[in-house]
Design a protein around this motif. Structure first.
Motif, PDB file in Angstrom:
ATOM      1  N   TRP A   3       0.949  -1.421  -0.172  1.00 30.51           N
ATOM      2  CA  TRP A   3      -0.239   0.036  -0.040  1.00 30.51           C
ATOM      3  C   TRP A   3       0.856   1.413   0.119  1.00 30.51           C
ATOM      4  O   TRP A   3       1.904   1.252   0.603  1.00 30.51           O
ATOM      5  N   PHE A   4       0.530   2.282  -0.893  1.00 32.27           N
ATOM      6  CA  PHE A   4       0.678   3.738  -0.769  1.00 32.27           C
ATOM      7  C   PHE A   4      -0.286   4.329  -0.180  1.00 32.27           C
ATOM      8  O   PHE A   4      -1.584   3.709  -0.534  1.00 32.27           O
ATOM      9  N   ARG A   5      -0.257   5.597   0.168  1.00 34.48           N
ATOM     10  CA  ARG A   5      -1.316   6.620   0.314  1.00 34.48           C
ATOM     11  C   ARG A   5      -0.973   7.915  -0.156  1.00 34.48           C
ATOM     12  O   ARG A   5       0.000   8.190  -0.383  1.00 34.48           O
ATOM     13  N   LYS A  14      -0.173  16.074  -2.745  1.00 35.77           N
ATOM     14  CA  LYS A  14       0.836  15.466  -2.363  1.00 35.77           C
ATOM     15  C   LYS A  14       1.302  14.240  -3.290  1.00 35.77           C
ATOM     16  O   LYS A  14       0.447  13.728  -3.619  1.00 35.77           O
ATOM     17  N   ARG A  15       2.506  13.748  -3.369  1.00 31.64           N
ATOM     18  CA  ARG A  15       2.870  12.577  -3.988  1.00 31.64           C
ATOM     19  C   ARG A  15       2.452  11.388  -2.992  1.00 31.64           C
ATOM     20  O   ARG A  15       2.243  11.564  -1.861  1.00 31.64           O
ATOM     21  N   ARG A  16       2.477  10.318  -3.829  1.00 28.95           N
ATOM     22  CA  ARG A  16       1.827   9.198  -3.009  1.00 28.95           C
ATOM     23  C   ARG A  16       3.006   8.584  -1.833  1.00 28.95           C
ATOM     24  O   ARG A  16       4.583   8.916  -2.203  1.00 28.95           O
ATOM     25  N   GLU A  17       2.759   8.245  -0.757  1.00 28.84           N
ATOM     26  CA  GLU A  17       3.500   8.066   0.123  1.00 28.84           C
ATOM     27  C   GLU A  17       3.681   6.512   0.630  1.00 28.84           C
ATOM     28  O   GLU A  17       2.602   5.750   0.789  1.00 28.84           O
ATOM     29  N   PHE A  18       4.589   5.882   0.656  1.00 24.98           N
ATOM     30  CA  PHE A  18       4.848   4.422   1.238  1.00 24.98           C
ATOM     31  C   PHE A  18       4.311   4.319   2.498  1.00 24.98           C
ATOM     32  O   PHE A  18       4.607   4.734   3.407  1.00 24.98           O
ATOM     33  N   ALA A  50      -6.453   9.565   3.878  1.00 28.80           N
ATOM     34  CA  ALA A  50      -5.754   9.731   2.646  1.00 28.80           C
ATOM     35  C   ALA A  50      -6.431   8.643   1.707  1.00 28.80           C
ATOM     36  O   ALA A  50      -7.320   7.855   2.269  1.00 28.80           O
ATOM     37  N   LEU A  51      -6.102   8.675   0.636  1.00 23.80           N
ATOM     38  CA  LEU A  51      -6.640   7.514  -0.505  1.00 23.80           C
ATOM     39  C   LEU A  51      -5.508   6.594  -0.538  1.00 23.80           C
ATOM     40  O   LEU A  51      -4.483   6.848  -0.739  1.00 23.80           O
ATOM     41  N   TYR A  52      -5.847   5.352  -0.317  1.00 23.10           N
ATOM     42  CA  TYR A  52      -5.050   4.344  -0.026  1.00 23.10           C
ATOM     43  C   TYR A  52      -5.113   3.368  -1.326  1.00 23.10           C
ATOM     44  O   TYR A  52      -6.169   2.962  -1.814  1.00 23.10           O
ATOM     45  N   TYR A  53      -4.060   3.295  -1.896  1.00 19.08           N
ATOM     46  CA  TYR A  53      -3.680   2.544  -3.243  1.00 19.08           C
ATOM     47  C   TYR A  53      -2.905   1.360  -2.903  1.00 19.08           C
ATOM     48  O   TYR A  53      -1.769   1.210  -2.230  1.00 19.08           O
ATOM     49  N   CYS A  54      -3.663   0.095  -3.583  1.00 19.96           N
ATOM     50  CA  CYS A  54      -2.843  -1.285  -3.531  1.00 19.96           C
ATOM     51  C   CYS A  54      -2.067  -1.080  -4.688  1.00 19.96           C
ATOM     52  O   CYS A  54      -2.051  -0.646  -5.653  1.00 19.96           O
ATOM     53  N   ILE A  88      -8.696   3.727  -2.484  1.00 16.08           N
ATOM     54  CA  ILE A  88      -9.927   3.291  -1.384  1.00 16.08           C
ATOM     55  C   ILE A  88      -9.684   4.306  -0.238  1.00 16.08           C
ATOM     56  O   ILE A  88      -8.589   4.434   0.154  1.00 16.08           O
ATOM     57  N   GLN A  89     -10.807   5.410   0.089  1.00 14.10           N
ATOM     58  CA  GLN A  89     -10.585   6.182   0.841  1.00 14.10           C
ATOM     59  C   GLN A  89     -10.862   5.914   2.399  1.00 14.10           C
ATOM     60  O   GLN A  89     -11.477   4.814   2.758  1.00 14.10           O
ATOM     61  N   VAL A  90      -9.789   6.478   3.058  1.00 10.35           N
ATOM     62  CA  VAL A  90      -9.898   5.937   4.735  1.00 10.35           C
ATOM     63  C   VAL A  90      -9.807   7.484   5.353  1.00 10.35           C
ATOM     64  O   VAL A  90      -8.770   8.210   4.947  1.00 10.35           O
TER      65      VAL A  90
END
Length: 124
Positions: free
Chosen positions: A35-37, A42-46, A91-95, A118-120
């Motif tokens: 997962w990144f978020r 902002k950029r995607r974060e690990f 954040a929006l969490y990306y698999c 997916i939103q958290v």
């Protein structure tokens, strides 16, 4: 290749939530999921990754000690148990899925396959 995320939503600060992500489309070998978020502007974060063969997991500093990643190799599915959620976890969490890379060294540019996100949301 398709990655389908589930389990997001709104949770009070201090609460828990579990995300799931299932990969399908073909067979995979020597691969990493995780997962990144991302928050607006902002950029995607690990966040976290796991080596699907060994089960070794890795965490970004902001979530270490609060989040736990696990997997079901037979189902090509990864889970992210999020405990003690903070408003800052919103954040929006990306698999993600990537083959042939070491799990702790994944950067956004390495990843060929992403879920839709997916939103958290952590609330006060």
């Amino acid at each position: 290749v398709q990655l389908v995320e589930s389990g997001g939503g709104l949770v009070q600060a201090g609460g828990s939530l579990t995300l799931s992500c299932a990969a399908s489309g073909r067979s995979f070998s020597d691969f990493v999921m995780g997962w990144f978020r991302q928050t607006p502007g902002k950029r995607r974060e690990f966040v976290s990754t796991i080596k699907m063969n060994s089960g070794h997991g890795y965490y970004g500093h902001p979530v270490k000690g609060r989040f736990t990643i696990s997997r079901d190799s037979a189902k090509n599915t990864v889970y992210l148990q999020m405990n003690r959620l903070e408003i800052g976890d919103t954040a929006l969490y990306y698999c993600l899925l990537v083959e042939g890379k070491d799990a702790p060294f994944i950067v956004e540019q390495d990843v060929p396959y992403w879920g839709r996100g997916i939103q958290v949301t952590g609330s006060s």
